[in-house]
Design a protein around this motif. Structure first.
Motif, PDB file in Angstrom:
ATOM      1  N   LEU A  59      59.255  77.852  20.097  1.00 63.60           N
ATOM      2  CA  LEU A  59      58.960  77.699  18.668  1.00 63.60           C
ATOM      3  C   LEU A  59      58.819  76.235  18.277  1.00 63.60           C
ATOM      4  O   LEU A  59      59.192  75.835  17.178  1.00 63.60           O
ATOM      5  CB  LEU A  59      60.054  78.374  17.834  1.00 63.60           C
ATOM      6  N   ALA A  60      58.259  75.437  19.128  1.00 59.71           N
ATOM      7  CA  ALA A  60      58.107  74.006  18.872  1.00 59.71           C
ATOM      8  C   ALA A  60      56.821  73.749  18.086  1.00 59.71           C
ATOM      9  O   ALA A  60      56.220  74.650  17.503  1.00 59.71           O
ATOM     10  CB  ALA A  60      58.097  73.255  20.189  1.00 59.71           C
ATOM     11  N   ALA A  61      56.366  72.529  18.095  1.00 56.31           N
ATOM     12  CA  ALA A  61      55.171  72.128  17.357  1.00 56.31           C
ATOM     13  C   ALA A  61      53.918  72.802  17.923  1.00 56.31           C
ATOM     14  O   ALA A  61      53.919  73.340  19.020  1.00 56.31           O
ATOM     15  CB  ALA A  61      55.026  70.608  17.429  1.00 56.31           C
ATOM     16  N   ASP A  62      52.839  72.736  17.137  1.00 58.51           N
ATOM     17  CA  ASP A  62      51.575  73.350  17.560  1.00 58.51           C
ATOM     18  C   ASP A  62      51.072  72.758  18.870  1.00 58.51           C
ATOM     19  O   ASP A  62      50.516  73.468  19.703  1.00 58.51           O
ATOM     20  CB  ASP A  62      50.510  73.175  16.477  1.00 58.51           C
ATOM     21  N   GLU A  63      51.246  71.439  19.066  1.00 53.14           N
ATOM     22  CA  GLU A  63      50.790  70.802  20.300  1.00 53.14           C
ATOM     23  C   GLU A  63      51.555  71.355  21.506  1.00 53.14           C
ATOM     24  O   GLU A  63      50.980  71.586  22.567  1.00 53.14           O
ATOM     25  CB  GLU A  63      50.956  69.283  20.247  1.00 53.14           C
ATOM     26  N   ASP A  64      52.868  71.559  21.323  1.00 53.28           N
ATOM     27  CA  ASP A  64      53.672  72.109  22.412  1.00 53.28           C
ATOM     28  C   ASP A  64      53.242  73.529  22.745  1.00 53.28           C
ATOM     29  O   ASP A  64      53.175  73.914  23.910  1.00 53.28           O
ATOM     30  CB  ASP A  64      55.159  72.108  22.055  1.00 53.28           C
ATOM     31  N   ARG A  65      52.929  74.297  21.712  1.00 56.79           N
ATOM     32  CA  ARG A  65      52.478  75.669  21.959  1.00 56.79           C
ATOM     33  C   ARG A  65      51.157  75.685  22.706  1.00 56.79           C
ATOM     34  O   ARG A  65      50.953  76.490  23.609  1.00 56.79           O
ATOM     35  CB  ARG A  65      52.357  76.436  20.644  1.00 56.79           C
ATOM     36  N   ALA A  66      50.257  74.781  22.326  1.00 57.40           N
ATOM     37  CA  ALA A  66      48.964  74.706  23.014  1.00 57.40           C
ATOM     38  C   ALA A  66      49.150  74.283  24.471  1.00 57.40           C
ATOM     39  O   ALA A  66      48.522  74.838  25.374  1.00 57.40           O
ATOM     40  CB  ALA A  66      48.045  73.738  22.294  1.00 57.40           C
ATOM     41  N   ARG A  72      51.842  74.759  26.249  1.00 58.95           N
ATOM     42  CA  ARG A  72      52.504  75.866  26.929  1.00 58.95           C
ATOM     43  C   ARG A  72      51.482  76.944  27.291  1.00 58.95           C
ATOM     44  O   ARG A  72      51.507  77.487  28.398  1.00 58.95           O
ATOM     45  CB  ARG A  72      53.599  76.453  26.035  1.00 58.95           C
ATOM     46  N   GLU A  73      50.575  77.245  26.374  1.00 54.78           N
ATOM     47  CA  GLU A  73      49.534  78.240  26.663  1.00 54.78           C
ATOM     48  C   GLU A  73      48.635  77.776  27.807  1.00 54.78           C
ATOM     49  O   GLU A  73      48.221  78.579  28.647  1.00 54.78           O
ATOM     50  CB  GLU A  73      48.697  78.515  25.410  1.00 54.78           C
ATOM     51  N   ASP A  74      48.342  76.483  27.849  1.00 51.68           N
ATOM     52  CA  ASP A  74      47.536  75.933  28.940  1.00 51.68           C
ATOM     53  C   ASP A  74      48.257  76.092  30.276  1.00 51.68           C
ATOM     54  O   ASP A  74      47.667  76.498  31.277  1.00 51.68           O
ATOM     55  CB  ASP A  74      47.226  74.457  28.663  1.00 51.68           C
ATOM     56  N   ALA A  75      49.559  75.791  30.293  1.00 51.74           N
ATOM     57  CA  ALA A  75      50.349  75.938  31.517  1.00 51.74           C
ATOM     58  C   ALA A  75      50.445  77.415  31.927  1.00 51.74           C
ATOM     59  O   ALA A  75      50.381  77.736  33.117  1.00 51.74           O
ATOM     60  CB  ALA A  75      51.741  75.347  31.318  1.00 51.74           C
ATOM     61  N   SER A 108      59.676  74.183  30.509  1.00 49.68           N
ATOM     62  CA  SER A 108      60.138  72.957  29.848  1.00 49.68           C
ATOM     63  C   SER A 108      59.817  72.941  28.354  1.00 49.68           C
ATOM     64  O   SER A 108      60.437  72.195  27.602  1.00 49.68           O
ATOM     65  CB  SER A 108      59.524  71.725  30.521  1.00 49.68           C
ATOM     66  N   PHE A 109      58.869  73.767  27.916  1.00 49.57           N
ATOM     67  CA  PHE A 109      58.502  73.797  26.499  1.00 49.57           C
ATOM     68  C   PHE A 109      59.395  74.772  25.740  1.00 49.57           C
ATOM     69  O   PHE A 109      59.777  75.813  26.245  1.00 49.57           O
ATOM     70  CB  PHE A 109      57.045  74.234  26.321  1.00 49.57           C
ATOM     71  N   ALA A 143      53.274  74.830  37.400  1.00 54.42           N
ATOM     72  CA  ALA A 143      52.972  75.434  36.103  1.00 54.42           C
ATOM     73  C   ALA A 143      54.200  76.162  35.556  1.00 54.42           C
ATOM     74  O   ALA A 143      54.491  76.091  34.360  1.00 54.42           O
ATOM     75  CB  ALA A 143      51.795  76.388  36.227  1.00 54.42           C
ATOM     76  N   LYS A 144      54.933  76.847  36.421  1.00 56.36           N
ATOM     77  CA  LYS A 144      56.148  77.545  35.983  1.00 56.36           C
ATOM     78  C   LYS A 144      57.165  76.546  35.433  1.00 56.36           C
ATOM     79  O   LYS A 144      57.750  76.755  34.373  1.00 56.36           O
ATOM     80  CB  LYS A 144      56.763  78.313  37.143  1.00 56.36           C
ATOM     81  N   ARG A 145      57.355  75.446  36.146  1.00 52.82           N
ATOM     82  CA  ARG A 145      58.296  74.425  35.704  1.00 52.82           C
ATOM     83  C   ARG A 145      57.871  73.853  34.342  1.00 52.82           C
ATOM     84  O   ARG A 145      58.680  73.641  33.459  1.00 52.82           O
ATOM     85  CB  ARG A 145      58.379  73.329  36.772  1.00 52.82           C
TER      86      ARG A 145
END
Length: 83
Positions: A47-54, A56-59, A43-44, A37-39
């Motif tokens: 300030l990327a796209a909404d999908e990346d933020r979601a 990242r929050e999941d990780a 990796s994200f 999860a840390k890795r």
């Protein structure tokens, strides 16, 4: 008084294996999950796209759950470094 920061000393692979053999299987799995999860969090781009933020929050959630279990077993096992 001048104090020096302690330097890291490499740990031989066999010593790591012996230590990991002494830890219960469920805790070992949480250690692996937290490291994964840390890795993934690192990796994200923040300030990327909404999908990346979601994602990242999941990780970050998976990392927090794994760290909670690890802290209950031994606080020094918590995985740090993901912001």
């Amino acid at each position: 008084m001048i104090t020096l920061a302690p330097t890291g000393v490499p740990v031989p692979g066999r010593v790591v294996e012996l230590v990991m053999d002494a830890i219960p299987e469920s805790i070992r799995q949480e250690i692996y999950d937290a490291e994964d999860a840390k890795r993934e969090v690192l990796s994200f781009r923040p300030l990327a796209a909404d999908e990346d933020r979601a994602d990242r929050e999941d990780a970050l959630g998976r990392l927090a759950r794994a760290n909670k279990t690890l802290a209950a077993y031994n606080p020094r096992f918590m995985v740090r470094g993901a912001r």
